[in-house]
Design a protein around this motif. Structure first.
Motif, PDB file in Angstrom:
ATOM      1  N   THR A 112       7.650   6.776   4.190  1.00  0.00           N
ATOM      2  CA  THR A 112       6.767   7.272   3.140  1.00  0.00           C
ATOM      3  C   THR A 112       5.536   7.947   3.769  1.00  0.00           C
ATOM      4  OG1 THR A 112       7.502   5.649   1.347  1.00  0.00           O
ATOM      5  CG2 THR A 112       5.350   7.047   0.868  1.00  0.00           C
ATOM      6  N   GLU A 113       4.638   6.933   4.568  1.00  0.00           N
ATOM      7  CA  GLU A 113       3.440   7.823   5.379  1.00  0.00           C
ATOM      8  C   GLU A 113       4.062   8.804   6.291  1.00  0.00           C
ATOM      9  OE1 GLU A 113      -0.126   4.980   5.662  1.00  0.00           O
ATOM     10  OE2 GLU A 113       1.512   3.784   5.559  1.00  0.00           O
ATOM     11  N   GLN A 114       4.878   8.482   7.059  1.00  0.00           N
ATOM     12  CA  GLN A 114       5.528   9.492   8.082  1.00  0.00           C
ATOM     13  C   GLN A 114       5.986  10.951   7.383  1.00  0.00           C
ATOM     14  OE1 GLN A 114       5.792   9.566  11.310  1.00  0.00           O
ATOM     15  NE2 GLN A 114       4.313   7.891  10.935  1.00  0.00           N
ATOM     16  N   ALA A 115       6.291  10.882   6.012  1.00  0.00           N
ATOM     17  CA  ALA A 115       6.593  12.042   5.121  1.00  0.00           C
ATOM     18  C   ALA A 115       5.301  12.953   4.955  1.00  0.00           C
ATOM     19  CB  ALA A 115       7.398  11.788   3.960  1.00  0.00           C
ATOM     20  N   TYR A 116       4.380  11.977   4.620  1.00  0.00           N
ATOM     21  CA  TYR A 116       3.061  12.564   4.301  1.00  0.00           C
ATOM     22  C   TYR A 116       2.558  13.411   5.517  1.00  0.00           C
ATOM     23  CZ  TYR A 116       2.650   9.456   0.217  1.00  0.00           C
ATOM     24  OH  TYR A 116       2.932   8.891  -1.099  1.00  0.00           O
ATOM     25  N   ARG A 117       2.455  12.639   6.677  1.00  0.00           N
ATOM     26  CA  ARG A 117       2.122  13.021   8.026  1.00  0.00           C
ATOM     27  C   ARG A 117       2.946  14.450   8.214  1.00  0.00           C
ATOM     28  NH1 ARG A 117       3.873  13.488  12.997  1.00  0.00           N
ATOM     29  NH2 ARG A 117       5.632  12.302  12.322  1.00  0.00           N
ATOM     30  N   ALA A 118       4.089  14.429   8.098  1.00  0.00           N
ATOM     31  CA  ALA A 118       5.005  15.641   8.543  1.00  0.00           C
ATOM     32  C   ALA A 118       4.734  16.876   7.675  1.00  0.00           C
ATOM     33  CB  ALA A 118       6.446  15.321   8.397  1.00  0.00           C
ATOM     34  N   TYR A 119       4.421  16.608   6.337  1.00  0.00           N
ATOM     35  CA  TYR A 119       3.990  17.537   5.373  1.00  0.00           C
ATOM     36  C   TYR A 119       2.812  18.279   5.708  1.00  0.00           C
ATOM     37  CZ  TYR A 119       2.590  19.673   1.121  1.00  0.00           C
ATOM     38  OH  TYR A 119       1.766  20.649   0.086  1.00  0.00           O
ATOM     39  N   TRP A 120       1.628  17.355   6.218  1.00  0.00           N
ATOM     40  CA  TRP A 120       0.312  18.005   6.444  1.00  0.00           C
ATOM     41  C   TRP A 120       0.182  18.562   7.805  1.00  0.00           C
ATOM     42  CZ3 TRP A 120      -2.487  19.584   2.563  1.00  0.00           C
ATOM     43  CH2 TRP A 120      -2.316  18.919   1.431  1.00  0.00           C
ATOM     44  N   GLU A 121       1.014  18.070   8.789  1.00  0.00           N
ATOM     45  CA  GLU A 121       1.039  18.421   9.899  1.00  0.00           C
ATOM     46  C   GLU A 121       1.514  19.975   9.736  1.00  0.00           C
ATOM     47  OE1 GLU A 121       3.062  16.250  12.766  1.00  0.00           O
ATOM     48  OE2 GLU A 121       1.422  15.007  13.192  1.00  0.00           O
ATOM     49  N   ARG A 122       2.479  20.263   8.855  1.00  0.00           N
ATOM     50  CA  ARG A 122       2.994  21.498   9.030  1.00  0.00           C
ATOM     51  C   ARG A 122       1.923  22.643   8.262  1.00  0.00           C
ATOM     52  NH1 ARG A 122       5.731  23.806   4.607  1.00  0.00           N
ATOM     53  NH2 ARG A 122       6.009  21.355   3.596  1.00  0.00           N
TER      54      ARG A 122
ATOM     55  N   GLY B  34       0.747  -1.186   0.017  1.00  0.00           N
ATOM     56  CA  GLY B  34       0.100  -0.026   0.006  1.00  0.00           C
ATOM     57  C   GLY B  34       0.845   1.286   0.099  1.00  0.00           C
ATOM     58  N   LEU B  35       0.619   2.186   0.947  1.00  0.00           N
ATOM     59  CA  LEU B  35       1.058   3.522   0.990  1.00  0.00           C
ATOM     60  C   LEU B  35       2.493   3.558   1.503  1.00  0.00           C
ATOM     61  CD1 LEU B  35      -2.123   5.412   2.151  1.00  0.00           C
ATOM     62  CD2 LEU B  35      -1.080   5.455   0.188  1.00  0.00           C
ATOM     63  N   ALA B  36       3.069   2.227   1.954  1.00  0.00           N
ATOM     64  CA  ALA B  36       4.363   2.475   2.218  1.00  0.00           C
ATOM     65  C   ALA B  36       5.210   2.499   1.002  1.00  0.00           C
ATOM     66  CB  ALA B  36       4.837   1.190   3.196  1.00  0.00           C
ATOM     67  N   TYR B  37       4.844   2.036   0.018  1.00  0.00           N
ATOM     68  CA  TYR B  37       5.494   2.127  -1.344  1.00  0.00           C
ATOM     69  C   TYR B  37       4.303   2.268  -2.476  1.00  0.00           C
ATOM     70  CZ  TYR B  37       8.776   0.611  -5.351  1.00  0.00           C
ATOM     71  OH  TYR B  37       9.521   0.486  -6.425  1.00  0.00           O
ATOM     72  N   PRO B  38       3.688   3.146  -2.681  1.00  0.00           N
ATOM     73  CA  PRO B  38       2.623   3.273  -3.651  1.00  0.00           C
ATOM     74  C   PRO B  38       2.916   2.943  -4.827  1.00  0.00           C
ATOM     75  CG  PRO B  38       3.311   5.351  -2.838  1.00  0.00           C
ATOM     76  CD  PRO B  38       4.130   4.506  -2.119  1.00  0.00           C
ATOM     77  N   GLN B  39       4.185   3.244  -5.504  1.00  0.00           N
ATOM     78  CA  GLN B  39       4.658   2.836  -6.676  1.00  0.00           C
ATOM     79  C   GLN B  39       4.499   1.467  -7.135  1.00  0.00           C
ATOM     80  OE1 GLN B  39       6.291   4.468  -4.618  1.00  0.00           O
ATOM     81  NE2 GLN B  39       7.359   6.417  -5.344  1.00  0.00           N
ATOM     82  N   ILE B  40       4.404   0.565  -6.057  1.00  0.00           N
ATOM     83  CA  ILE B  40       4.606  -0.824  -6.325  1.00  0.00           C
ATOM     84  C   ILE B  40       3.157  -1.320  -7.064  1.00  0.00           C
ATOM     85  CG2 ILE B  40       3.350  -1.800  -4.288  1.00  0.00           C
ATOM     86  CD1 ILE B  40       5.588  -3.748  -3.955  1.00  0.00           C
ATOM     87  N   ILE B  41       2.048  -0.444  -6.878  1.00  0.00           N
ATOM     88  CA  ILE B  41       0.808  -1.156  -7.639  1.00  0.00           C
ATOM     89  C   ILE B  41       1.135  -1.078  -9.025  1.00  0.00           C
ATOM     90  CG2 ILE B  41      -1.555  -0.639  -7.663  1.00  0.00           C
ATOM     91  CD1 ILE B  41      -1.454   0.452  -4.969  1.00  0.00           C
ATOM     92  N   PRO B  42       1.539  -0.125  -9.736  1.00  0.00           N
ATOM     93  CA  PRO B  42       1.759  -0.139 -11.318  1.00  0.00           C
ATOM     94  C   PRO B  42       2.691  -0.922 -11.461  1.00  0.00           C
ATOM     95  CG  PRO B  42       2.405   2.122 -10.366  1.00  0.00           C
ATOM     96  CD  PRO B  42       1.600   1.457  -9.138  1.00  0.00           C
ATOM     97  N   ILE B  43       3.859  -1.252 -10.826  1.00  0.00           N
ATOM     98  CA  ILE B  43       4.717  -2.165 -11.087  1.00  0.00           C
ATOM     99  C   ILE B  43       4.244  -3.652 -11.164  1.00  0.00           C
ATOM    100  CG2 ILE B  43       7.141  -3.207 -10.456  1.00  0.00           C
ATOM    101  CD1 ILE B  43       7.576  -0.647  -9.151  1.00  0.00           C
ATOM    102  N   VAL B  44       3.527  -4.023 -10.121  1.00  0.00           N
ATOM    103  CA  VAL B  44       3.042  -5.384 -10.062  1.00  0.00           C
ATOM    104  C   VAL B  44       1.966  -5.568 -11.125  1.00  0.00           C
ATOM    105  CG1 VAL B  44       1.505  -6.946  -8.719  1.00  0.00           C
ATOM    106  CG2 VAL B  44       3.292  -5.743  -7.552  1.00  0.00           C
ATOM    107  N   LYS B  45       0.962  -4.366 -11.362  1.00  0.00           N
ATOM    108  CA  LYS B  45       0.169  -4.579 -12.458  1.00  0.00           C
ATOM    109  C   LYS B  45       0.718  -4.734 -13.867  1.00  0.00           C
ATOM    110  CE  LYS B  45      -3.987  -3.985 -14.617  1.00  0.00           C
ATOM    111  NZ  LYS B  45      -3.580  -4.152 -16.005  1.00  0.00           N
TER     112      LYS B  45
END
Length: 423
Positions: free
Chosen positions: A406-416, A288-299
């Motif tokens: 990855t998700e912790q980076a999202y969290r930090a961005y949106w908290e700011r 999932g969101l830990a490595y979102p690029q994996i979805i198109p790669i696996v597809k």
């Protein structure tokens, strides 16, 4: 001549191979049999592990007439015929009905059976390779005791294989010389199915090469005759779902060796669609969101596999499976949607906020005109405070950021951003 597996079928409990968890000294089924009072029984487990053999031993041990029926061919008339024979002299101690593959009996047939086991006219021993709690009529289940049989381990099958070769020596009137590893290979390659092992012994002996006064059984010959013998796979049965479950759980558990093993089993069975489907699910559900690029790669890997077909499909699928295994994991998306759907099913929906509705005009009865929607792109950092959830769900949090970077980076961005005060 009868098949070897039938001729050397065990005649006593002590001669049986495997099932020590049921038949070992002091174990529950053995204690029941020793009491002499045999209840209705359901034997659940894979083929060739002793279910039919044990039923025969029970009938002999209790001096009852054994009647065998198979669920694939028997009818209600066959059941009534068994009951009709209760008054015969050979059934003076009662009848034990062994019904193999009971899962193939429909509900009406099982209800007919119920009539006779309920009044004690017959004792039922039913066997099935499928989960009885899914396939056996509840009224029969409630009147029976279920025992699960397991695949027999190679070390337990080895003595039976050796004994079978001795019997074949007598049949062929010639000694057999076995190359090193033959017994162990047959015991392992049969996949826990003793009947398959006996059949393999018979074929190996019959195809053995004459060398003077002896016949040689080669390891190569044993391998050829047991090829794919250990494969157990039924797309409609428990084994199918067990393999798929193990496949996905191994990827989720980041065990590349186990995941590749179960992928190999799926591909050996030719089940390319199931292998692809579970792989796609795992990429979204477990990475999932830990490595979102994996979805198109696996597809892309799945598309390639389906386009080229087997055997070449194994390579992109192996790459994708290993990528999923080694990728960081997050089920935050999985948890968020399940929690949201639970609220929806519970009726926690509520009116959609006015500013989010697809309305661009107000009726005369609305005292406050306007939609009041704030377009986020008109504000700094493309964000502005605004109510999105229905009123009765304000403050509800379905999504929780995962611990991955990855998700912790999202969290930090949106908290700011969200603490910057855009109103």
């Amino acid at each position: 001549m009868r098949p070897l597996a039938d001729r050397i079928r065990p005649q006593t409990l002590d001669e049986m191979v495997g099932q020590r968890h049921l038949l070992g000294e002091g174990k529950p089924l053995r204690r029941i049999l020793a009491s002499g009072v045999i209840p209705n029984l359901i034997f659940y487990g894979p083929s060739g592990v002793g279910k039919t053999t044990l039923a025969s031993i029970i009938a002999k041990q209790t001096n009852r007439k054994l009647c065998k029926l198979n669920g694939t061919t028997a009818s209600t008339a066959d059941i009534r015929e068994v009951v009709a024979g209760l008054d015969r002299l050979d059934a003076v101690n009662g009848v034990l009905l062994y019904l193999d593959e009971i899962q193939y009996f429909n509900k009406k047939q099982q209800q007919t059976l119920l009539e006779f086991i309920e009044n004690g006219q017959i004792t039922l021993i039913a066997s099935t390779t499928e989960n009885p709690y899914f396939y056996v009529y509840n009224a029969i289940l409630s009147r029976s005791t279920v025992f699960e049989f397991k695949a027999v381990q190679p070390e337990e099958i080895c003595p039976a294989v050796e004994r079978a070769f001795h019997v074949m020596e007598e049949d062929l009137h010639s000694p057999l010389r076995l190359e090193d590893g033959v017994v162990k290979h047959i015991a392992t390659a049969c996949g826990g199915d003793v009947r398959k092992a006996m059949n393999a012994v018979e074929l190996c002996a019959l195809s053995s090469q004459e060398q003077g006064d002896v016949r040689l059984v080669t390891l190569e010959g044993a391998r050829e005759l047991t090829q794919r013998s250990a494969m157990k796979y039924d797309r409609e049965g428990d084994e199918h779902y067990d393999i798929l479950s193990a496949y996905q759980k191994s990827m989720r558990g980041s065990d590349p060796d186990a995941a590749i093993h179960y992928l190999a089993r799926l591909l050996e069975a030719g089940d390319l669609p199931s292998a692809c489907r579970r792989l796609l699910v795992c990429a979204s559900e477990d990475v999932g969101l830990a490595y979102p690029q994996i979805i198109p790669i696996v597809k892309a890997a799945v598309d390639t596999a389906l386009m080229v077909g087997l055997p070449e499909a194994q390579f992109p699928l192996a790459d994708a499976v290993l990528l999923v295994c080694n990728a960081p994991k997050s089920n935050s998306g999985h948890n968020a949607i399940l929690a949201a759907r639970e609220d929806v099913r519970a009726g926690k929906a509520g009116p959609i906020p006015r500013q989010l509705q697809n309305k661009h005009f107000d009726g005369a009865d609305n005292p406050v005109k306007g939609q009041f929607y704030k377009y986020p792109h008109d504000y700094p950092n493309h964000w502005v405070v605004q109510q999105y959830l229905p009123e009765n769900l304000q403050g509800t949090h379905y999504y929780k950021y995962g611990e991955n970077k990855t998700e912790q980076a999202y969290r930090a961005y949106w908290e700011r951003i969200k603490n910057s005060g855009n109103l």
